[in-house]
Design a protein around this motif. Structure first.
Motif, PDB file in Angstrom:
ATOM      1  N   MET A 575     -13.969  -7.067   7.000  1.00 40.73           N
ATOM      2  CA  MET A 575     -12.867  -7.606   6.170  1.00 40.73           C
ATOM      3  C   MET A 575     -13.220  -7.137   4.700  1.00 40.73           C
ATOM      4  O   MET A 575     -14.511  -7.744   4.364  1.00 40.73           O
ATOM      5  N   TYR A 576     -12.614  -6.449   3.599  1.00 40.02           N
ATOM      6  CA  TYR A 576     -12.983  -6.333   2.457  1.00 40.02           C
ATOM      7  C   TYR A 576     -11.891  -6.620   1.599  1.00 40.02           C
ATOM      8  O   TYR A 576     -10.866  -6.015   1.643  1.00 40.02           O
ATOM      9  N   GLU A 577     -12.154  -7.733   0.745  1.00 40.70           N
ATOM     10  CA  GLU A 577     -11.045  -8.438  -0.047  1.00 40.70           C
ATOM     11  C   GLU A 577     -11.608  -8.635  -1.452  1.00 40.70           C
ATOM     12  O   GLU A 577     -12.471  -8.884  -1.536  1.00 40.70           O
ATOM     13  N   ASP A 578     -10.548  -8.226  -2.161  1.00 40.08           N
ATOM     14  CA  ASP A 578     -10.632  -8.557  -3.648  1.00 40.08           C
ATOM     15  C   ASP A 578     -11.514  -8.020  -4.394  1.00 40.08           C
ATOM     16  O   ASP A 578     -12.254  -8.675  -5.471  1.00 40.08           O
ATOM     17  N   ASN A 579     -12.115  -6.788  -4.158  1.00 40.05           N
ATOM     18  CA  ASN A 579     -13.072  -6.194  -4.753  1.00 40.05           C
ATOM     19  C   ASN A 579     -12.741  -5.217  -5.644  1.00 40.05           C
ATOM     20  O   ASN A 579     -11.754  -4.766  -5.748  1.00 40.05           O
ATOM     21  N   GLU A 580     -13.618  -4.951  -6.694  1.00 38.96           N
ATOM     22  CA  GLU A 580     -13.373  -4.012  -7.865  1.00 38.96           C
ATOM     23  C   GLU A 580     -14.188  -2.811  -7.622  1.00 38.96           C
ATOM     24  O   GLU A 580     -15.314  -2.830  -7.577  1.00 38.96           O
ATOM     25  N   ILE A 581     -13.428  -1.610  -7.264  1.00 38.94           N
ATOM     26  CA  ILE A 581     -14.250  -0.202  -6.948  1.00 38.94           C
ATOM     27  C   ILE A 581     -13.777   0.543  -7.984  1.00 38.94           C
ATOM     28  O   ILE A 581     -12.494   1.275  -8.077  1.00 38.94           O
ATOM     29  N   SER A 582     -14.640   1.186  -8.853  1.00 36.73           N
ATOM     30  CA  SER A 582     -14.410   2.082  -9.862  1.00 36.73           C
ATOM     31  C   SER A 582     -15.509   2.900 -10.329  1.00 36.73           C
ATOM     32  O   SER A 582     -16.430   2.745 -10.080  1.00 36.73           O
ATOM     33  N   ASN A 583     -14.925   3.946 -10.883  1.00 37.20           N
ATOM     34  CA  ASN A 583     -15.742   4.823 -11.604  1.00 37.20           C
ATOM     35  C   ASN A 583     -16.929   5.454 -10.627  1.00 37.20           C
ATOM     36  O   ASN A 583     -18.331   5.549 -11.140  1.00 37.20           O
ATOM     37  N   ASN A 584     -16.748   5.572  -9.435  1.00 38.36           N
ATOM     38  CA  ASN A 584     -17.589   6.301  -8.472  1.00 38.36           C
ATOM     39  C   ASN A 584     -17.462   7.777  -8.569  1.00 38.36           C
ATOM     40  O   ASN A 584     -16.428   8.289  -8.730  1.00 38.36           O
ATOM     41  N   ALA A 585     -18.586   8.503  -8.362  1.00 39.39           N
ATOM     42  CA  ALA A 585     -18.718   9.813  -8.489  1.00 39.39           C
ATOM     43  C   ALA A 585     -17.748  10.575  -7.156  1.00 39.39           C
ATOM     44  O   ALA A 585     -17.358  11.495  -7.341  1.00 39.39           O
ATOM     45  N   LEU A 586     -18.014   9.859  -6.150  1.00 37.83           N
ATOM     46  CA  LEU A 586     -17.149  10.556  -4.954  1.00 37.83           C
ATOM     47  C   LEU A 586     -16.205   8.847  -4.740  1.00 37.83           C
ATOM     48  O   LEU A 586     -15.782   8.441  -5.226  1.00 37.83           O
ATOM     49  N   ALA A 587     -15.628   9.323  -3.471  1.00 36.90           N
ATOM     50  CA  ALA A 587     -14.527   8.548  -3.031  1.00 36.90           C
ATOM     51  C   ALA A 587     -14.722   6.942  -3.352  1.00 36.90           C
ATOM     52  O   ALA A 587     -15.961   6.644  -2.983  1.00 36.90           O
ATOM     53  N   GLY A 588     -14.079   6.128  -3.819  1.00 34.27           N
ATOM     54  CA  GLY A 588     -14.256   4.889  -3.809  1.00 34.27           C
ATOM     55  C   GLY A 588     -14.511   4.140  -2.551  1.00 34.27           C
ATOM     56  O   GLY A 588     -15.442   3.395  -2.328  1.00 34.27           O
ATOM     57  N   ILE A 589     -13.580   4.484  -1.693  1.00 37.28           N
ATOM     58  CA  ILE A 589     -13.902   4.225  -0.049  1.00 37.28           C
ATOM     59  C   ILE A 589     -13.753   5.370   0.780  1.00 37.28           C
ATOM     60  O   ILE A 589     -12.673   6.046   0.620  1.00 37.28           O
ATOM     61  N   TRP A 590     -14.867   5.513   1.740  1.00 42.61           N
ATOM     62  CA  TRP A 590     -14.478   6.651   2.804  1.00 42.61           C
ATOM     63  C   TRP A 590     -14.461   5.733   4.052  1.00 42.61           C
ATOM     64  O   TRP A 590     -15.181   5.015   4.307  1.00 42.61           O
ATOM     65  N   VAL A 591     -13.506   6.225   5.034  1.00 40.70           N
ATOM     66  CA  VAL A 591     -13.466   5.800   6.123  1.00 40.70           C
ATOM     67  C   VAL A 591     -13.447   6.791   7.213  1.00 40.70           C
ATOM     68  O   VAL A 591     -12.592   7.767   6.952  1.00 40.70           O
ATOM     69  N   LYS A 592     -14.526   6.818   8.165  1.00 43.48           N
ATOM     70  CA  LYS A 592     -14.693   8.017   8.907  1.00 43.48           C
ATOM     71  C   LYS A 592     -14.906   7.721  10.581  1.00 43.48           C
ATOM     72  O   LYS A 592     -15.315   6.384  10.493  1.00 43.48           O
ATOM     73  N   ASN A 593     -14.762   8.500  11.234  1.00 40.89           N
ATOM     74  CA  ASN A 593     -15.143   8.351  12.759  1.00 40.89           C
ATOM     75  C   ASN A 593     -14.916   7.027  13.262  1.00 40.89           C
ATOM     76  O   ASN A 593     -15.645   6.453  13.641  1.00 40.89           O
ATOM     77  N   HIS A 594     -13.485   6.898  13.281  1.00 42.11           N
ATOM     78  CA  HIS A 594     -12.774   5.670  14.070  1.00 42.11           C
ATOM     79  C   HIS A 594     -13.231   4.369  13.169  1.00 42.11           C
ATOM     80  O   HIS A 594     -13.058   3.383  14.020  1.00 42.11           O
ATOM     81  N   GLY A 595     -13.882   4.505  12.041  1.00 37.76           N
ATOM     82  CA  GLY A 595     -14.073   3.142  11.399  1.00 37.76           C
ATOM     83  C   GLY A 595     -12.554   2.509  11.037  1.00 37.76           C
ATOM     84  O   GLY A 595     -11.564   3.297  10.737  1.00 37.76           O
ATOM     85  N   ASN A 596     -12.360   1.224  11.154  1.00 40.50           N
ATOM     86  CA  ASN A 596     -11.077   0.673  11.318  1.00 40.50           C
ATOM     87  C   ASN A 596     -11.299  -0.553  10.471  1.00 40.50           C
ATOM     88  O   ASN A 596     -11.258  -1.848  10.877  1.00 40.50           O
ATOM     89  N   PRO A 597     -11.420  -0.652   9.164  1.00 41.92           N
ATOM     90  CA  PRO A 597     -11.460  -1.900   8.358  1.00 41.92           C
ATOM     91  C   PRO A 597     -10.304  -2.510   8.001  1.00 41.92           C
ATOM     92  O   PRO A 597      -9.255  -1.807   8.145  1.00 41.92           O
ATOM     93  N   ILE A 598     -10.374  -3.511   7.460  1.00 41.36           N
ATOM     94  CA  ILE A 598      -9.317  -4.338   7.057  1.00 41.36           C
ATOM     95  C   ILE A 598      -9.438  -4.455   5.686  1.00 41.36           C
ATOM     96  O   ILE A 598     -10.299  -5.158   5.114  1.00 41.36           O
ATOM     97  N   ILE A 599      -8.924  -3.730   4.489  1.00 39.46           N
ATOM     98  CA  ILE A 599      -8.945  -3.916   3.241  1.00 39.46           C
ATOM     99  C   ILE A 599      -7.906  -4.448   2.454  1.00 39.46           C
ATOM    100  O   ILE A 599      -6.598  -3.959   2.451  1.00 39.46           O
ATOM    101  N   ARG A 600      -8.226  -5.477   1.669  1.00 38.46           N
ATOM    102  CA  ARG A 600      -7.035  -6.343   1.115  1.00 38.46           C
ATOM    103  C   ARG A 600      -7.364  -6.583  -0.369  1.00 38.46           C
ATOM    104  O   ARG A 600      -8.473  -6.851  -0.726  1.00 38.46           O
ATOM    105  N   ARG A 601      -6.157  -6.427  -0.981  1.00 39.18           N
ATOM    106  CA  ARG A 601      -6.228  -6.657  -2.558  1.00 39.18           C
ATOM    107  C   ARG A 601      -7.544  -5.820  -3.371  1.00 39.18           C
ATOM    108  O   ARG A 601      -7.820  -6.814  -4.064  1.00 39.18           O
ATOM    109  N   ASN A 602      -7.937  -4.931  -3.054  1.00 37.96           N
ATOM    110  CA  ASN A 602      -8.821  -4.260  -3.906  1.00 37.96           C
ATOM    111  C   ASN A 602      -8.378  -3.599  -4.966  1.00 37.96           C
ATOM    112  O   ASN A 602      -7.314  -3.100  -4.878  1.00 37.96           O
ATOM    113  N   HIS A 603      -9.138  -3.337  -5.999  1.00 35.52           N
ATOM    114  CA  HIS A 603      -8.640  -2.709  -7.154  1.00 35.52           C
ATOM    115  C   HIS A 603      -9.418  -1.352  -7.287  1.00 35.52           C
ATOM    116  O   HIS A 603     -10.638  -1.330  -7.668  1.00 35.52           O
ATOM    117  N   ILE A 604      -9.117  -0.116  -7.208  1.00 39.03           N
ATOM    118  CA  ILE A 604      -9.626   0.948  -6.897  1.00 39.03           C
ATOM    119  C   ILE A 604      -9.140   1.992  -7.974  1.00 39.03           C
ATOM    120  O   ILE A 604      -7.870   2.605  -7.854  1.00 39.03           O
TER     121      ILE A 604
END
Length: 1080
Positions: A575-604
């Motif tokens: 569970m990934y909730e209410d996070n601030e994800i910004s100004n990263n050199a690559l993707a803010g979030i990567w999901v790969k190889n059957h990763g299955n997160p729940i991501i709510r109310r994030n600011h990307i």
């Protein structure tokens, strides 16, 4: 400032008298919960401070003794300095005659201060004390002798549950009486019981020093003395029972037992204890537990207890409580209701709280794994500081350099023995492993570098600092992952700190080798309110990998990293909730190889790459995230990835909003996608996402762009205000587009080109600047049950070999034609309703084709169907009626097959064939028209077979001069023949046609009136108005009479008022062709 009075205990006098004489001493022995002991009090006032020195504290079980000594001395200082009257003197309150300790002051003003001071001191003392009560010689010049009364001391003792023991000179022959102060009787009571001696050596602790003058308050009026009966009744029984010895009858302190016993009833259990009250062991032992008594023998509250609990001002009690530690403060709250209220004062608890935890706002910990700070003024409970203290009390503390100080000063922190302090986080984690505490760790302000933090147990680690906590608690590593969560840390918690990975070599490590946070298989920690930074150019700031990895990461800031922000792979969830994800050199979030997160109310946002990247079978549920201003797409789906994205805002991307490619899938539901530089949604290369319920608007290019064999379900979206087409389908793409609203675009609505396909059904397409739907360049979409209306140009536009099926649609109220077909396009148009066009219903031109079947075409401003310029459509079974011009108009070489159509109630000719056109009309019914049934003019030809032409106003069939028609089995019947009737009656034809209709009849010209080729005169006007003029017969054709219209020099004698001349002789107004292409 006025010079202060000075209060002095003369050291030499105190030493002499205390060693030489003790006519009477008062011992106050503490009971439970305090340990027995004897304290010598040295009260001194110096120039700079006030010190209450109690030398021996080891004998006490409570840490309150030291605090109370500080309080006593501080209040003495305040009293003497400020002249403040804290409360009435003991003499005024009790009217008792003074005895005991004598203090020397210089004037009466200082006397009042001392009397006031007595009450303050009596409320402070919380431990045993030994005070010589014999009068002291004074050496002050012109001084005034002042004493504290027995009543004052007794008030103190009883209020605290302390027994009183009187010591007489009989128990210590080395001490002898001194003359009492002026105004006192010469004898003092003697006691026959009690200890036989007192340790005089302990008097060495008494000292005195000179004091800076202090200002004191002015004297207050003294209450009138009460009579002896009143005074005697206020004295408790303990004092009466222990007054004995020679001279007791003559003592001014003699108390009468009778009056007291009449007032109070003592239960038998209490009476049995009085005999042991003078025992040294009893006096200094633990206080016996008060026996349970019945209602008949309950003791009445002592007046002194009432005084302390009810009359002592709140300010004084609060000042006393402010020097207590938390455990003692809780014990004080158990004394009475008033103490309970005052001991819960938020200001006191805030000071204690900040001393231990440093937080400037209460940190609430209502349950495991849950911490949050609150604003005290908004909290529903009256004292959040105390409540938070209770919740956090059992934690250990990591505070570099403080542990040594804490453990080397046990008296200073008495009562906090349960607290543990460590210098490093590693030591604290070791304490958890060794079972020293339950695992709650507070990490205080500081930078903790290169500690090996491997978490294998359900510990709780929280930053503790004032202000913004996470900014001041920094944990970083330069060699290895800063935090590593391993199996066994299922319920671990890390919160309110900055976590950094800052390697010296930022690029040499293998990908995914080191991270700020590394969460492995079967781990489910909680990461809360953390700031996460990583300067390594490979790997990621947070890596969650492995089956069973299910962390909860919330309220964190993952920004300014030189790699991926959050990386979830290898079947990990979380569970990934209410996070601030910004100004990263690559993707803010990567999901790969059957990763299955729940991501709510994030600011990307403001990523230097894509915002969210799911690929290689990555999944995930993304809810209510704000994704914007990333350099590439806000959300990218690739290589069989299948995320679900709901209720997110994806906007202001520097390229597109959502990019699904290389067989990507996904569900994008109820999102807002807007203001992206490219298309809001891109679908390409055999991808098949679901785009449903989204608002896609104000894009700098198109709304949804499907190309390169893209597919997908585009359903129930609101697509508007985009610079290009709302939906664009091209290059063999075949999506399903349904239930969308596509409107107010700056370009067209739906644009299908370059062999685009797809099913486009039940959409509402309206108010777009160009065509509602474009179909071109070999495209073959199916448009079914759509409502296409109110466009600023064409409704549906087929051009450049555009094909497809247009069926069961409502197409209406366009500025141009409802449908246009041109340049080799050959659509199937069936069962549509086409009405309200400001030009025509259907326009087929420039070699357009098409099968137009079973449509209803009505109420268009011009012809229902236009066929021109070598076009050759097929019209079958259509109903073309109530047009504001003709039914079908074929001209400029137009052809076509018109078969089994019903053409009726049109303002002009049912079928007009003109200018070299050659259609085939078969089995049509042309009736009830307001002009002619069929008119053929301008060298056109036609084949008419088995048509029925009836009940038309002007007539059934009109053929202009030079027209050759092939006719077979037509029925022309029951027409109204209004033209022939007007001619026979001698009327001007303009009378029945005005300038809106063009009846076909003989066409004349008048040379006398200088008419031109654009003017025509009917036969009756030639006979009547132009009689005798030079006239010429031109031909039999369609026209209205210019003479009757009043456009010639001579007025018409047959017609009425003149009418505006339109100069239109032969044909209806030509249709407006779409200029959509010039906008491409």
């Amino acid at each position: 400032m006025q010079k202060m009075n000075q209060a002095i205990f003369y050291e030499e006098q105190v030493s002499e008298l205390c060693c030489r004489r003790a006519d009477k001493r008062l011992r106050l022995a503490c009971g439970t919960p305090f340990q027995p002991g004897l304290q010598l009090i040295n009260l001194s006032i110096s120039d700079s401070s006030c010190l209450f020195d109690a030398p021996s504290f080891a004998s006490f079980a409570s840490s309150l003794s030291f605090c109370c000594s500080l309080i006593w001395s501080l209040l003495l200082f305040i009293t003497l300095f400020c002249h403040g009257t804290l409360l009435n003197s003991a003499e005024q309150a009790t009217d008792m005659k003074p005895l005991g300790v004598h203090v020397i002051f210089q004037d009466n003003s200082s006397l009042v201060a001392a009397e006031t001071l007595f009450g303050t001191i009596s409320s402070m003392v919380y431990y045993a004390m030994y005070i010589p009560l014999s009068s002291l010689r004074h050496r002050a010049h012109n001084g005034v002798r002042v004493t504290w009364s027995r009543r004052a001391v007794y008030t103190l003792a009883v209020s605290m549950g302390i027994r009183v023991v009187w010591l007489s000179t009989a128990t210590n022959p080395n001490c002898h009486a001194d003359k009492p102060p002026d105004g006192l009787m010469a004898t003092e009571p003697q006691s026959t019981d009690g200890p036989t001696s007192v340790d005089g050596g302990s008097l060495q602790y008494m000292r005195a020093s000179s004091r800076r003058p202090r200002r004191v308050s002015r004297p207050r009026p003294v209450e009138p003395e009460r009579n002896n009966q009143e005074r005697d009744e206020d004295v408790p029984a303990d004092m009466v029972a222990e007054e004995s010895g020679p001279g007791a009858q003559n003592s001014p302190y003699q108390l009468r037992r009778k009056s007291l016993l009449q007032k109070r009833t003592v239960c038998p259990a209490k009476a049995n204890m009085e005999g042991a009250s003078t025992s040294t062991t009893d006096n200094f032992g633990h206080r016996a537990k008060r026996p349970r008594v019945s209602g008949k023998c309950q003791e009445l509250s002592a007046p002194a207890e009432q005084y302390l609990q009810e009359k002592l001002p709140d300010e004084v009690v609060l000042k006393i409580f402010s020097y207590l530690l938390e455990q003692d403060l809780c014990r004080a709250a158990c004394v009475c209701k008033r103490f309970s209220e005052l001991a819960n004062d938020p200001i006191i608890w805030k000071r204690l709280y900040m001393e231990v935890f440093e937080y400037t706002r209460p940190m609430m910990h209502p349950e495991a794994g849950k911490f949050f700070q609150i604003n005290p003024e908004e909290y529903e409970q009256p004292n959040p500081w105390k409540e938070s203290f209770q919740q956090l009390y059992k934690g250990a503390h990591v505070k570099p350099g403080f542990a040594e100080h804490f453990y080397s000063n046990p008296d200073r922190y008495k009562g906090r023995e349960s607290m543990l302090y460590y210098d490093t986080i590693e030591d604290a984690l070791g304490g958890v492993q060794e079972g020293h505490f339950d695992g709650l760790i507070f990490v205080h302000s500081g930078v903790y570098t290169d500690e090996w933090i491997y978490i294998e147990s359900p510990i709780t680690m929280v930053g503790a600092a004032p202000g913004k906590v996470a900014d001041k608690v920094v944990i970083e590593n330069t060699r290895d992952s800063t935090f590593v969560f391993m199996e066994g840390s299922e319920d671990a918690y890390v919160g309110y700190m900055t976590i950094r990975f800052n390697p010296d070599d930022k690029s040499a490590q293998h990908h995914n080798a080191h991270h700020c946070l590394e969460i492995t298989v079967n781990c489910s920690p909680i990461i809360d309110h953390c700031i996460i930074r990583c300067t390594c150019t490979v790997g990621s700031a947070v890596c969650v990998s492995g089956q069973g990895a299910f962390p909860t990461i919330k309220h964190c800031n993952i920004s300014d990293c030189e790699n991926v922000g959050l990386y979830i792979t290898d079947h990990a969830q979380g569970m990934y909730e209410d996070n601030e994800i910004s100004n990263n050199a690559l993707a803010g979030i990567w999901v790969k190889n059957h990763g299955n997160p729940i991501i709510r109310r994030n600011h990307i946002h403001h990523g230097r790459d894509v915002g969210v990247f799911t690929f290689d079978h990555g999944m995930g549920y993304f809810d209510s995230c704000n994704i914007h201003r990333n350099r590439i797409a806000g959300f990218e789906v690739k290589a069989y990835a299948n995320p679900t994205v709901v209720c997110c805002e994806i906007h202001h991307g520097q390229t597109g909003g959502i990019y699904v490619h290389e067989k990507g899938r996904g569900q994008f539901i109820d999102n807002k996608i807007y203001a992206n530089n490219f298309a809001g949604v891109w679908i390409t290369s055999n991808s098949d996402p679901t785009i449903r319920g989204n608002a896609i608007f104000n894009g700098n290019q198109g709304g949804v762009y499907i190309f390169g064999d893209g597919r997908g379900l585009i359903e129930s979206n609101d697509i508007y205000g985009n610079a290009l087409a709302g939906i664009q389908i091209r290059t063999n793409s075949c999506p399903i587009v349904r239930h969308n609203k596509i409107h107010d675009g700056q370009h067209g609505g739906i644009y299908v080109h370059e062999k685009g396909q797809g099913v486009i059904e039940e959409n509402e397409v309206y108010s777009n600047t160009l065509a509602g739907v474009w179909v071109t360049t070999g495209s073959t979409p199916v448009l079914r049950r759509n409502r296409i209306h109110s466009g600023k140009q064409v409704g549906v536009y087929f051009y450049d070999n555009g094909h497809g099926v247009l069926e069961d649609n409502d197409i209406y109220n366009h500025m141009y034609s409802g449908v246009q077909i041109r340049t080799g396009s050959n659509p199937k148009i069936r069962r549509n309703k086409i009405w309200g066009g400001q030009n025509g219903g259907i326009l087929v031109y420039n070699s357009g084709l098409g099968f137009i079947e079973d449509n209803e075409i009505f109420d268009n401003a011009m012809a229902g169907v236009w066929i021109k310029t070598d076009s050759n459509p097929t019209l079958r079974r259509n109903k073309i009626h109530d047009g504001r011009d003709g039914g079908i108009c074929i001209f400029n070489g137009g052809r076509g097959l018109l078969e089994e159509n019903d053409i009726f109630r049109n303002a002009q000719a049912g079928v007009l064939i003109s200018t070299n056109s050659h259609p085939i009309l078969r089995k049509n019914r042309i009736f009830d028209g307001f002009a002619a049934g069929i008119e053929i003019t301008n060298h056109a030809t036609a084949t008419l077979e088995a048509n029925q032409i009836f009940n038309n106003r002007f007539g059934g069939l009109f053929l202009a001069s030079g027209v050759n028609v092939t006719m077979k089995d037509n029925k022309i019947m029951n027409n109204q023949d209004a033209i022939e009737k007007a001619v026979s009656r001698g009327q001007c034809l303009y009378k029945i046609s005005s300038y809106t209709s063009y009846p076909m009849h003989d066409f004349y010209r008048c040379h006398t009136c200088n008419t031109t080729d654009r003017n025509a005169i009917c036969v009756n006007c030639i006979k009547k108005c132009h009689q005798g003029h030079d006239v010429e017969f031109i031909r039999h054709d369609r026209f209205f009479c210019d003479c009757g219209a009043g456009t010639l020099s001579n007025p018409c004698t047959l017609a009425g008022e003149p009418t505006h001349d339109t100069d239109t002789l032969y044909d209806s107004a030509p249709p407006i062709e779409s200029n959509t292409l010039q906008h491409n």
